[in-house]
Write a protein that holds these residues in place. Sequence first.
Motif, short mmCIF file in Angstrom:
data_model
loop_
_atom_site.label_atom_id
_atom_site.label_comp_id
_atom_site.label_asym_id
_atom_site.label_seq_id
_atom_site.Cartn_x
_atom_site.Cartn_y
_atom_site.Cartn_z
N TYR A 79 -12.45 3.95 -6.98
CA TYR A 79 -12.11 3.04 -5.90
C TYR A 79 -10.73 3.39 -5.34
O TYR A 79 -9.88 3.94 -6.04
N LEU A 80 -10.52 3.00 -4.10
CA LEU A 80 -9.20 3.10 -3.49
C LEU A 80 -8.95 1.80 -2.74
O LEU A 80 -9.56 1.56 -1.70
N GLN A 81 -8.10 0.97 -3.30
CA GLN A 81 -7.71 -0.27 -2.65
C GLN A 81 -6.53 0.02 -1.75
O GLN A 81 -5.51 0.54 -2.22
N MET A 82 -6.66 -0.31 -0.47
CA MET A 82 -5.62 0.01 0.50
C MET A 82 -5.16 -1.30 1.14
O MET A 82 -5.98 -2.06 1.67
N ILE A 83 -3.86 -1.55 1.08
CA ILE A 83 -3.28 -2.73 1.72
C ILE A 83 -2.18 -2.29 2.69
O ILE A 83 -1.77 -1.13 2.66
N SER A 84 -1.73 -3.23 3.49
CA SER A 84 -0.66 -2.94 4.45
C SER A 84 -0.95 -1.67 5.24
O SER A 84 -0.07 -0.81 5.40
N LEU A 85 -2.16 -1.56 5.72
CA LEU A 85 -2.56 -0.34 6.40
C LEU A 85 -1.80 -0.14 7.70
O LEU A 85 -1.46 -1.12 8.41
N LYS A 86 -1.53 1.13 8.01
CA LYS A 86 -0.77 1.51 9.19
C LYS A 86 -1.65 2.40 10.07
O LYS A 86 -2.57 3.06 9.58
N PRO A 87 -1.35 2.48 11.36
CA PRO A 87 -2.12 3.38 12.22
C PRO A 87 -2.14 4.82 11.71
O PRO A 87 -3.16 5.50 11.87
#
Length: 115
Positions: A79-87
């Motif tokens: 899994y890859l949990q991604m938060i605070s995503l940016k352009p």
Amino acid sequence: QVQLVESGGGLVQPGGSLRLSCAVSGSIFSINHMNWYRQAPGKEREFVAAITSGGSTSYANSVKGRFTISRDNAKNTVYLQMISLKPEDTAVYYCYVATTAGTYWGQGTQVTVSS
């Protein structure tokens, strides 16, 4: 034959979150490293994160503190949990596994961060 099936990509606004999954199936005796890479348009594929069979993790500097890699060995899934995503996180994300039978890539899943 080994197959990697990725899921969880999509369109998200800046600051949002996504969770990618990559399920591995087939003739696998042992999975060692499970990694994530990404490739943005016009750029080379780059390393994102890795996790060993023992659970040790490493990350690209650009995602440290925002992305978390994990694995479920019983399900042969990473899994890859991604938060605070940016352009600038916009890319096709690929999983990669190193097994006793060889190394394999997933087909990729698109992540688009845009308002």
